[in-house]
Scaffold this motif. Structure first.
Motif, mmCIF file in Angstrom:
data_model
loop_
_atom_site.group_PDB
_atom_site.id
_atom_site.type_symbol
_atom_site.label_atom_id
_atom_site.label_comp_id
_atom_site.label_asym_id
_atom_site.label_seq_id
_atom_site.Cartn_x
_atom_site.Cartn_y
_atom_site.Cartn_z
ATOM 1 N N GLN A 79 64.913 84.344 59.913
ATOM 2 C CA GLN A 79 64.439 83.453 60.977
ATOM 3 C C GLN A 79 62.976 83.064 60.784
ATOM 4 N N GLU A 80 62.273 83.710 59.872
ATOM 5 C CA GLU A 80 60.858 83.396 59.664
ATOM 6 C C GLU A 80 60.648 81.913 59.422
ATOM 7 N N GLU A 81 59.441 81.454 59.756
ATOM 8 C CA GLU A 81 59.080 80.033 59.592
ATOM 9 C C GLU A 81 59.519 79.478 58.243
ATOM 10 N N GLU A 82 59.185 80.186 57.177
ATOM 11 C CA GLU A 82 59.459 79.657 55.838
ATOM 12 C C GLU A 82 60.945 79.666 55.493
ATOM 13 N N GLU A 83 61.743 80.470 56.194
ATOM 14 C CA GLU A 83 63.169 80.577 55.886
ATOM 15 C C GLU A 83 64.024 79.952 56.986
ATOM 16 N N ASP A 84 63.428 79.448 58.021
ATOM 17 C CA ASP A 84 64.119 78.960 59.208
ATOM 18 C C ASP A 84 65.032 77.765 58.918
ATOM 19 N N ARG A 85 65.084 77.336 57.682
ATOM 20 C CA ARG A 85 65.899 76.177 57.308
ATOM 21 C C ARG A 85 67.259 76.588 56.747
ATOM 22 N N GLN A 86 67.620 77.850 56.887
ATOM 23 C CA GLN A 86 68.891 78.324 56.340
ATOM 24 C C GLN A 86 69.778 78.824 57.483
#
Length: 191
Positions: free
Chosen positions: A132-139
């Motif tokens: 869920q982190e900002e950098e991974e929130d696109r998955q």
């Protein structure tokens, strides 16, 4: 010649130390000195490390390898805290609420009576936060998979938690006689 040998040995040790940070198989195969909960947690974190390593997410692979190693030593440690990750605002409340529910049921009792579910809840929560982190929130698929694993385990732990038993008041605190007052010409009880 001697200087070159020392430099080569130093480089080899440095590479070995770096490699250990990402050694999923090594973390997975460590003998576990803990209980069933620790063994399940070691496996879960090693699986997460392998997944992140396959995506070349070296920072998270290293973190999950570290957590797998800690579990192998029999160390009991809590799930990650929200301030360890850069959680976007739209998800911070749901993750915060989920962590509070997890902390409420994750204790020595559930770790002993339901070790696999307790480990799945903790590792699932850490996986959800990492995805869920900002950098991974696109998955969204990865987020949903981690959240689903966490929720399945959490519901099982919550369902197994014994309901609080209402305790009857001691007999000595009850009066022997009661007086009940009614309003004039009424059968309704007043305060």
């Amino acid at each position: 010649m001697m200087l070159r040998a020392v430099m080569m040995a130093t480089a080899a040790l440095s590479l070995a130390a770096c490699g250990a940070n990402y050694d999923v198989m090594g973390a997975r195969s460590l003998p576990n000195r803990g209980e069933d909960f620790h063994r399940a947690l070691q496996t879960d974190y090693a699986d997460l490390a392998a997944s992140e390593k396959s995506e070349a997410d070296w920072a998270d692979a290293r973190e999950f390898v570290s957590r797998a190693r800690r579990a192998a030593t029999g160390e009991t440690f809590p799930p990650e805290t929200l301030n360890n990750r850069d959680i976007p605002g739209h998800a911070s409340k749901s993750i915060g609420d989920a962590r509070a529910r997890l902390i409420a049921v994750l204790n020595d009792g559930t770790r002993t009576s339901m070790p696999v579910m307790a480990a799945m809840a903790q590792s699932g929560f850490d996986c959800w936060m990492q995805e869920q982190e900002e950098e991974e929130d696109r998955q969204p698929e990865d987020i949903a998979a981690c959240r689903s694993s966490f929720n399945t385990a959490l519901r099982a732990l919550e369902a197994a938690k014994p309901a609080p038993v209402a305790q009857a008041a001691p007999a000595s605190s009850m009066p022997d006689q009661f007086q009940i007052y009614f309003d004039f010409d009424s059968a309704n009880l007043n305060a």
